[in-house]
Design a protein around this motif. Structure first.
Motif, mmCIF file in Angstrom:
data_model
loop_
_atom_site.group_PDB
_atom_site.id
_atom_site.type_symbol
_atom_site.label_atom_id
_atom_site.label_comp_id
_atom_site.label_asym_id
_atom_site.label_seq_id
_atom_site.Cartn_x
_atom_site.Cartn_y
_atom_site.Cartn_z
ATOM 1 N N THR A 148 0.836 -1.188 0.000
ATOM 2 C CA THR A 148 0.000 0.000 0.000
ATOM 3 C C THR A 148 0.877 1.246 0.000
ATOM 4 O O THR A 148 2.097 1.163 0.154
ATOM 5 N N VAL A 155 -5.069 2.755 1.219
ATOM 6 C CA VAL A 155 -5.221 2.079 2.508
ATOM 7 C C VAL A 155 -6.598 1.429 2.608
ATOM 8 O O VAL A 155 -6.756 0.310 3.086
ATOM 9 N N VAL A 177 4.687 -1.009 3.034
ATOM 10 C CA VAL A 177 4.293 0.369 2.735
ATOM 11 C C VAL A 177 5.316 0.959 1.773
ATOM 12 O O VAL A 177 6.495 1.062 2.090
ATOM 13 N N LEU A 196 -0.674 3.725 9.621
ATOM 14 C CA LEU A 196 -1.121 2.648 8.728
ATOM 15 C C LEU A 196 -1.256 1.322 9.460
ATOM 16 O O LEU A 196 -2.212 0.584 9.244
ATOM 17 N N LEU A 200 -4.645 -0.866 9.746
ATOM 18 C CA LEU A 200 -4.736 -2.151 9.052
ATOM 19 C C LEU A 200 -4.481 -3.354 9.955
ATOM 20 O O LEU A 200 -4.898 -4.468 9.628
#
Lengths: 273, 83
Positions: A148, A155, A177, A196, A200
């Protein structure tokens, strides 16, 4: 290098959203692992919109593709393109003139199982989206890397993909990432890695900084891990080592000026990874 | 809980990073539960109607998502009028 069990490991690289760096990730992790001495195969499953051959710089060596293997027009061995720069690396190309419905998850699984007999790692380059191509790609893998960017829509798509992987009984889902810009995080204009992982809630595998060298390498058809000056290259190499089971600390992303100083310094006495 | 504490400290922060995080929190909670904010309102109204049948409600009830890892829960708060 102790990965010589009977069977290799299949890793799907997926993201939901397009353009976040799936194929770049596959190209660089696979070349990095091949350089470490592992036998690595990459499967391009973006049938109809293939990219991996270009990113790896192997586009002129493609003869057969995965659909022809599945349809029995050639053997798997014939279709595999060996990378002359990395003897351990082979690519199974996607078909450009076919589409994703021309193959089934079961067929991908069969091809992947055969590859696992011979290779230590098999990377499946998943197409964007959550349709047939995604289903084909996730049917065969043992673990997943979700790529991502620190960008709100990427996201959201990653979250959806993680949910679908969980429903498909995946229990080894890892976050990569890509394209992090630390100066923007610092100035409060980009979500941080912590943000993030909080959204997640999956294992963080790696952080790759934004790096212009990635485009330059892509232009040339050279995987970026060959570029020793690139931060992204260092990040991908670190991730490859993590995949092989080594415990490598995360890159501390700093401002570019600091980085260029550190790199000059680092090359003089640090072991290169 | 942790994110709650973080939010207090971040209160003055009107950065775009903060806005991205806030918007994502809401969107992901709804995505995961397969709901929309309209559905939340419907649920809220219906729950209030059921409670109001038996008790006096004081003030405005609230329905929120709380997140625990990758799982969401409904947090319903209905103030009841004291005697």
């Amino acid at each position: 290098m102790e990965k010589n069990q009977s069977k290799g490991e299949a890793i799907v690289v997926t993201s939901g959203k397009g353009g976040v760096g799936k194929t770049t990730t596959v190209a660089n992790l696979s070349t990095s692992l091949a350089e470490m001495g592992y036998k690595v195969a990459v499967m391009d499953l973006d049938i109809g919109l293939k990219k991996l051959d270009l990113i790896l710089g192997l586009e002129n060596r493609v003869i057969y593709d995965i659909v022809q293997v599945i349809e029995g027009e050639c053997t798997l061995k014939q279709a595999l393109v060996k990378d002359k720069r990395f003897p351990g690396l082979s690519m199974l190309p996607a078909a450009q003139t076919r589409n994703k419905d021309d193959i089934t998850p079961e067929q991908v699984q069969q091809v992947c199982e055969s590859l696992k007999e011979e290779f230590d790692y098999v990377f499946l380059d998943c197409p964007a989206g959550i349709e047939q191509g995604f289903k084909n790609a996730i049917a065969a893998a043992d673990k997943a890397i979700v790529v991502t960017n620190p960008e709100i829509s990427a996201v959201r798509d990653a979250d959806r993909i993680i949910g679908m992987l969980e429903s498909a009984q995946y229990n080894d889902i890892n976050l990569l990432v890509n394209r992090v810009q630390n100066d923007m995080v610092k100035s409060g204009n980009m979500m941080s890695i912590e943000d993030l992982t909080e959204h997640l809630c999956i294992n963080l595998l790696g952080i790759v900084p934004e790096d212009k060298n990635v485009l330059i390498s892509t232009n040339k058809g050279e995987p970026i891990i060959l570029n020793q000056r690139s931060q992204a290259a260092q990040a991908f190499n670190n991730i490859a080592h993590r995949i092989s089971g080594e415990d490598v600390p995360f890159l501390q992303l700093e401002d570019v000026s600091f980085w260029s100083k550190l790199r000059g310094l680092g090359r003089s006495f640090l072991p290169t990874r | 809980m942790l994110s709650f504490i973080k939010n207090i400290f971040k209160q003055d922060d009107h950065s775009s990073r903060r806005q991205a995080n806030d918007r994502l929190r809401v969107v992901l909670a709804h995505d995961r539960a397969g709901t929309s904010s309209e559905l939340m309102e419907t649920i809220q109204e219906e729950i209030i109607q059921v409670i109001a049948k038996h008790m006096d409600i004081a003030g405005k009830p609230e329905v929120n998502f709380i997140r625990e890892g990758r799982h969401s829960a409904l947090d319903i708060s209905i103030p009841i009028k004291g005697r």
